[in-house]
Structure formats: C-alpha cells, structure tokens
Design a protein around this motif. Sequence first.
Motif, PDB file in Angstrom:
ATOM      1  N   ALA A 209       6.517  25.328  12.060  1.00 14.07           N
ATOM      2  CA  ALA A 209       7.814  24.961  12.630  1.00 14.07           C
ATOM      3  C   ALA A 209       8.276  25.995  13.647  1.00 14.07           C
ATOM      4  N   ARG A 210       8.027  27.278  13.366  1.00 13.17           N
ATOM      5  CA  ARG A 210       8.476  28.325  14.297  1.00 13.17           C
ATOM      6  C   ARG A 210       7.705  28.282  15.604  1.00 13.17           C
ATOM      7  N   GLU A 211       6.415  27.967  15.528  1.00 10.89           N
ATOM      8  CA  GLU A 211       5.638  27.834  16.759  1.00 10.89           C
ATOM      9  C   GLU A 211       6.074  26.596  17.536  1.00 10.89           C
ATOM     10  N   ALA A 212       6.370  25.510  16.816  1.00  3.65           N
ATOM     11  CA  ALA A 212       6.793  24.276  17.473  1.00  3.65           C
ATOM     12  C   ALA A 212       8.107  24.471  18.226  1.00  3.65           C
ATOM     13  N   TYR A 213       9.003  25.295  17.668  1.00  2.00           N
ATOM     14  CA  TYR A 213      10.313  25.517  18.280  1.00  2.00           C
ATOM     15  C   TYR A 213      10.437  26.940  18.819  1.00  2.00           C
ATOM     16  N   SER A 214       9.368  27.431  19.398  1.00  2.00           N
ATOM     17  CA  SER A 214       9.372  28.791  19.939  1.00  2.00           C
ATOM     18  C   SER A 214      10.224  28.917  21.199  1.00  2.00           C
ATOM     19  N   HIS A 215      10.477  27.793  21.858  1.00  2.00           N
ATOM     20  CA  HIS A 215      11.261  27.787  23.088  1.00  2.00           C
ATOM     21  C   HIS A 215      12.343  26.710  23.005  1.00  2.00           C
ATOM     22  N   GLU A 216      13.397  26.891  23.792  1.00  2.00           N
ATOM     23  CA  GLU A 216      14.513  25.942  23.797  1.00  2.00           C
ATOM     24  C   GLU A 216      14.037  24.540  24.133  1.00  2.00           C
ATOM     25  N   VAL A 217      14.557  23.560  23.392  1.00  2.00           N
ATOM     26  CA  VAL A 217      14.151  22.179  23.628  1.00  2.00           C
ATOM     27  C   VAL A 217      15.336  21.227  23.614  1.00  2.00           C
ATOM     28  N   SER A 218      15.129  20.115  24.284  1.00  2.00           N
ATOM     29  CA  SER A 218      15.941  18.920  24.130  1.00  2.00           C
ATOM     30  C   SER A 218      14.945  17.807  23.847  1.00  2.00           C
ATOM     31  N   SER A 219      15.072  17.184  22.680  1.00  2.00           N
ATOM     32  CA  SER A 219      14.066  16.232  22.231  1.00  2.00           C
ATOM     33  C   SER A 219      14.715  14.906  21.854  1.00  2.00           C
ATOM     34  N   CYS A 220      13.979  13.824  22.053  1.00  2.00           N
ATOM     35  CA  CYS A 220      14.483  12.506  21.669  1.00  2.00           C
ATOM     36  C   CYS A 220      13.317  11.636  21.251  1.00  2.00           C
ATOM     37  N   GLY A 221      13.616  10.542  20.558  1.00  2.00           N
ATOM     38  CA  GLY A 221      12.540   9.674  20.122  1.00  2.00           C
ATOM     39  C   GLY A 221      13.021   8.556  19.235  1.00  2.00           C
ATOM     40  N   PHE A 222      12.052   7.916  18.570  1.00  2.00           N
ATOM     41  CA  PHE A 222      12.321   6.785  17.689  1.00  2.00           C
ATOM     42  C   PHE A 222      11.788   7.074  16.297  1.00  2.00           C
ATOM     43  N   TRP A 223      12.541   6.627  15.287  1.00  2.00           N
ATOM     44  CA  TRP A 223      12.197   6.856  13.889  1.00  2.00           C
ATOM     45  C   TRP A 223      12.530   5.591  13.117  1.00  2.00           C
ATOM     46  N   ALA A 224      11.681   5.203  12.171  1.00  2.00           N
ATOM     47  CA  ALA A 224      11.904   3.970  11.409  1.00  2.00           C
ATOM     48  C   ALA A 224      13.028   4.083  10.397  1.00  2.00           C
ATOM     49  N   GLY A 225      13.502   5.321  10.144  1.00  2.00           N
ATOM     50  CA  GLY A 225      14.648   5.518   9.269  1.00  2.00           C
ATOM     51  C   GLY A 225      14.276   6.040   7.894  1.00  2.00           C
ATOM     52  N   GLY A 226      15.305   6.489   7.174  1.00  2.00           N
ATOM     53  CA  GLY A 226      15.123   7.018   5.829  1.00  2.00           C
ATOM     54  C   GLY A 226      16.227   7.992   5.485  1.00  2.00           C
ATOM     55  N   GLY A 227      16.445   8.234   4.189  1.00  2.00           N
ATOM     56  CA  GLY A 227      17.462   9.200   3.770  1.00  2.00           C
ATOM     57  C   GLY A 227      18.850   8.813   4.245  1.00  2.00           C
ATOM     58  N   PRO A 228      19.527   9.727   4.959  1.00  2.00           N
ATOM     59  CA  PRO A 228      20.897   9.435   5.381  1.00  2.00           C
ATOM     60  C   PRO A 228      21.003   8.373   6.472  1.00  2.00           C
ATOM     61  N   ILE A 229      19.865   8.012   7.087  1.00  2.00           N
ATOM     62  CA  ILE A 229      19.850   6.975   8.119  1.00  2.00           C
ATOM     63  C   ILE A 229      18.909   5.867   7.639  1.00  2.00           C
ATOM     64  N   PRO A 230      19.407   4.944   6.815  1.00  2.00           N
ATOM     65  CA  PRO A 230      18.528   3.955   6.178  1.00  2.00           C
ATOM     66  C   PRO A 230      18.236   2.741   7.057  1.00  2.00           C
ATOM     67  N   TYR A 231      17.961   2.987   8.315  1.00  2.00           N
ATOM     68  CA  TYR A 231      17.654   1.911   9.259  1.00  2.00           C
ATOM     69  C   TYR A 231      16.929   2.535  10.454  1.00  2.00           C
ATOM     70  N   PRO A 232      16.196   1.739  11.230  1.00  2.00           N
ATOM     71  CA  PRO A 232      15.497   2.307  12.389  1.00  2.00           C
ATOM     72  C   PRO A 232      16.491   2.789  13.438  1.00  2.00           C
ATOM     73  N   ALA A 233      16.143   3.890  14.104  1.00  2.00           N
ATOM     74  CA  ALA A 233      17.093   4.491  15.041  1.00  2.00           C
ATOM     75  C   ALA A 233      16.377   5.339  16.077  1.00  2.00           C
ATOM     76  N   PHE A 234      17.040   5.500  17.200  1.00  2.00           N
ATOM     77  CA  PHE A 234      16.651   6.497  18.185  1.00  2.00           C
ATOM     78  C   PHE A 234      17.465   7.757  17.894  1.00  2.00           C
ATOM     79  N   TYR A 235      16.896   8.911  18.213  1.00  2.00           N
ATOM     80  CA  TYR A 235      17.569  10.171  17.920  1.00  2.00           C
ATOM     81  C   TYR A 235      17.463  11.101  19.122  1.00  2.00           C
ATOM     82  N   ALA A 236      18.324  12.112  19.132  1.00  2.00           N
ATOM     83  CA  ALA A 236      18.259  13.159  20.150  1.00  2.00           C
ATOM     84  C   ALA A 236      18.877  14.425  19.569  1.00  2.00           C
ATOM     85  N   TYR A 237      18.209  15.564  19.817  1.00  2.00           N
ATOM     86  CA  TYR A 237      18.729  16.830  19.309  1.00  2.00           C
ATOM     87  C   TYR A 237      18.354  17.944  20.264  1.00  2.00           C
TER      88      TYR A 237
END
Length: 311
Positions: A209-237
């Motif tokens: 995880a530390r290597e993956a986030y070694s530099h500043e990022v803006s990321s977005c994508g699609f996820w089928a859902g789960g946990g607190p988001i129990p439906y398919p959704a697009f995300y951005a962080y």
Amino acid sequence: MSSLDGDAAWPSLPLEAWSDTAATLHMWMQIVGKIRLVQSPWTNHSWHVTLYVTPRGLTTSPIPYERRSFEIAFDFIGHELVIEASDGATGRVALEPQSVAAFYGRVMDEMGRLGLRVAIHKKPNEVAEAIPFDRDVVHKAYDRESANRFWRILVQADRVLKRFRARFIGKCSPVHFFWGGPDLAVTRFSGRAAPPHPGGIPNLPDWVAREAYSHEVSSCGFWAGGGPIPYPAFYAYAYPEPSGFAAAAVEPKGAFYSTDLREFILPYDVVRTADSPDDTLQAFVQTTYEAAADLAKWDRGGLERGEVPGR
C-alpha cells in the motif's frame, strides 16, 4: 434502437441480485491475477498485476514464461477462461457454478498441461476472511447473465475513463482492473511525493500500500459495491486528502462524500438512468479531480491538456 442502446449498454446490476456470483468471481479473478503477479517484473504502484477490459471480458495481457509468453482471459460471452501460449497451445476452463477450490484445480491443471508451471500464494488479498483458494468450497456461484452484465458495465466505464485519461499529460496509470478491490481504476499523479500510507488493508502487506501511494494521487473508477455502499458505484478520492475536499461541490446531482470510505460516490444507477450517461460520468470524474487538484495546489497548467480531437 440499436443493440447497444438503453439497458443493453448500461445494464442494471443490483448487488443483492448477484452477490454470491460476485464473491466467487472475485476469487477466480484473484487466482488469475496472482498468476500474472508472480510471472511479471514489478512495476510501480502494482501496475504489473492488473487485468484489462476486452471486447469479450477481461485479460491479463501477455505474461512472460521462460522463452514463451501466455495470456489468460475471462470470456463473459462464451463463459470460459481461455489460456493461450505463444507456441500456439491453448487451454480452456468453463465458467460455470463450481467452488473456488475446483476452479483453482482446473486452472492449474490446464496450465500444467500447457507446460506453464506457476506457483502462486494461495491466500486471497484485500478480504477479511481469506480462505486459501485450494480449500475454498464456500464460494461456488456463477450466474452467466450477471457476469455478462458486470462486464458490459466495465466496457462502458473503460471507454469513458480512457477519454478522461487522455486529457492528462502528467504521470497517469492505464485504465485497468485491480482484482484485489475489485475495481476498474485510473489514477493521476501530481508528481510530488506523498506521506507514508497508513496501511491496514486486510490481507495486504503495508509495504504494498505504501508503494502504491508513494506519490500524490487523484483516482477514480467503478466498483460493484459492498459494505457501506451496497450497490454498484463510481468513486473518486485523493491521497493525501487535501483540506476541504469532503465539502467540495462536485457534479452531478446524486454524488456525495462517504465518510466511511473517505471518497466521493456516484451511484451507478444515477449514471445508467441519465439522459447522457457519458456526460454524467465525465462530470463526476472531472469535478472530483478538479476539487482534489485545486485544493492540493497541483500544477494543473503543466499537467493537463484540452480535449484531443479525433482523427
């Protein structure tokens, strides 16, 4: 109406309708992804482990093996896993209801038959209950229609996210499918180093995880859902998340900031039912990126370009 209009292009896929299949397919994807992982040179941010959307499903792309190469592809039209080697050898495993343990055994048998002897770490990543693949008889569902619908959503998301990616001339990932999440993602980088990631992702070494986030990022994508988001959704962080990001005004209506995930979320159904799904999704990924880049004071003038005209 063409065959790609309406529900055919952006099909509905409520998570509760296919949750068992989604969980099983997640483990099958991890098996295939781990084969790519152990055979590929390490690439920054784990880009060497991902899968890619194809006109029939998902693929590893070519994987080196001694003086040969091979590729493994999920075919969600013919519903089979296809293994193809550079010497012309081909293997197949049916995608049908079967346990993860059975699927793992069949894949490894086909690999061995083709002279592709690969050993993987059998414990899945990024899940709380990590049952080794060869002992997992819990996950065994496969619904063809649901798997096909999931892939059709990926086809649309992949197409729109590639257009979004093309406007960025700084360091940027491909649009690729991470089997750990699992999610389709594209990530832009500011070029500046980031503070060490806290880690803590279930069954994932903190150093990854530390290597993956070694530099500043803006990321977005699609996820089928789960946990607190129990439906398919697009995300951005954004990582690190700049001050004020959670309160940023983003589009379209229906997007919101999840305090559980620390991400902006846009329910897939908002996109699917919009008059223009493409424009709706573009508005989300663009405004969430602008919020991250502006608040973190990225050099947007040096990192971006306008829409590239078609040839």
